[in-house]
Design an enzyme around this catalytic site. Sequence first.
Site, PDB file in Angstrom:
ATOM      1  N   GLU A   7     -35.665 -90.888  11.939  1.00 34.00           N
ATOM      2  CA  GLU A   7     -34.890 -90.139  10.934  1.00 34.00           C
ATOM      3  C   GLU A   7     -34.727 -90.956   9.649  1.00 34.00           C
ATOM      4  O   GLU A   7     -33.706 -90.879   8.969  1.00 34.00           O
ATOM      5  CB  GLU A   7     -33.508 -89.732  11.470  1.00 34.00           C
ATOM      6  CG  GLU A   7     -33.506 -89.041  12.822  1.00 34.00           C
ATOM      7  CD  GLU A   7     -34.172 -87.685  12.818  1.00 34.00           C
ATOM      8  OE1 GLU A   7     -35.216 -87.535  12.166  1.00 34.00           O
ATOM      9  OE2 GLU A   7     -33.672 -86.778  13.487  1.00 34.00           O
TER      10      GLU A   7
ATOM     11  N   THR B   2     -36.025 -95.024   8.405  1.00 36.28           N
ATOM     12  CA  THR B   2     -35.641 -96.378   8.795  1.00 36.28           C
ATOM     13  C   THR B   2     -34.374 -96.800   8.057  1.00 36.28           C
ATOM     14  O   THR B   2     -34.006 -96.223   7.025  1.00 36.28           O
ATOM     15  CB  THR B   2     -36.754 -97.382   8.464  1.00 36.28           C
ATOM     16  OG1 THR B   2     -36.883 -97.475   7.038  1.00 36.28           O
ATOM     17  CG2 THR B   2     -38.083 -96.962   9.076  1.00 36.28           C
TER      18      THR B   2
END
Length: 390
Positions: free
Chosen positions: A373, A375
């Site tokens: 989702e 880094t």
Amino acid sequence: MNVPPKESPVAVDRLLPDRDAQDLLELVREIAAEEMAPKAAQTEADHEFPRDVFRLLGTSGLLGLPYPEEFGGGGLPYEIYLQALEEVAAAWMSVGVGLSVHVMSAYPLFAYGTDEQRRRWLPDMLGGGTLGAFALSEPQAGSDVAAMTTRATETADGWTLTGTKAWITHGGRADYYTLMARTSDDGAHGISCFLLPGDSPGLTAAPPERKMGLTGSVTAQVFLEDVGIEADRLIGAAGSGLTIALSALDSGRLGIAACATGLAQAALDTAVAYARERTRFGRRVIDHQGLSFLLADMEAAVVSARATYLDAARRRDRGMPFGQQASVAKLIATDTAMKVTTDAVQVLGGAGYTRDFPVERYMREAKVTQIFEGTNQIQRLVIGRALAAG
């Protein structure tokens, strides 16, 4: 012989707005304790995908909690949905992540689809009839989404999709894919969003990735070879796919923040239980200041992580901008999960390094939360840009 404490979902004393929310959380805890926690460790060890658990969540009404009741959802604010999600993740992280991904995969249709599209497809998604996937990343286009090469070519009766998607949760197992593909060469403005049936001819999946954690969650590449779909499978306007994807990710990051918080809470609970039960040098482990201070720092980190995702959720529920706060929540909660699970292993010492106790699994599961989702380096970039813009 090491005898591990029984795994059970977290029982956090929560500030909830009403009795209905309290009843929901009690239902989730009951399902987590009876149907999830007892089988999590073995299923993860066997690398099995718990499709039956997702069916149970669907029949229990938990796959569409933050969506309107008219489409089969629960009609709940994100503040409540995320706390329910945290409970699920505390009992079984793979299921929590899968639930978060499913909820995110339904978002583009709900937010950008037409009334006809929503009436046609949302009820099955939210009622548990289907399980979704969010297909954005590619082998050479992870953080750099605009570099994607998967192509959608318009035809007389719809579109033809060709390309490869990577790191797809539920890849090869999903009933549908909310998929981003390039419809023009206009850079970030040339990407569109499609709702692709999982059984489409020409759609195949690679064997699941061999991961260090979340082994009950299937992650795989998805291949598209001249996959034809109808024109009405385009969600939103052509060229608006990146905007749609980033909007979905804002909410998806809150889901991962809640999952990471639940994982950290589970690790903390295990460490506290161990430190209360074990004695060293004639005293309980928890009564030694060095360990009690470490546990205190773990507690403070978990409480702080929960506060950040709830702050972002409350902003979302009130229609306020929340993208920056979602990035903060994702960053704080997932870094917390990594640190707290690592410290939990340390509290248990040698026992923590064995599979007799769940904390080694929690530690392995925590790492990926700092990666997917977006880094945590990307979250810092988002936050920094927001600060620069004023």
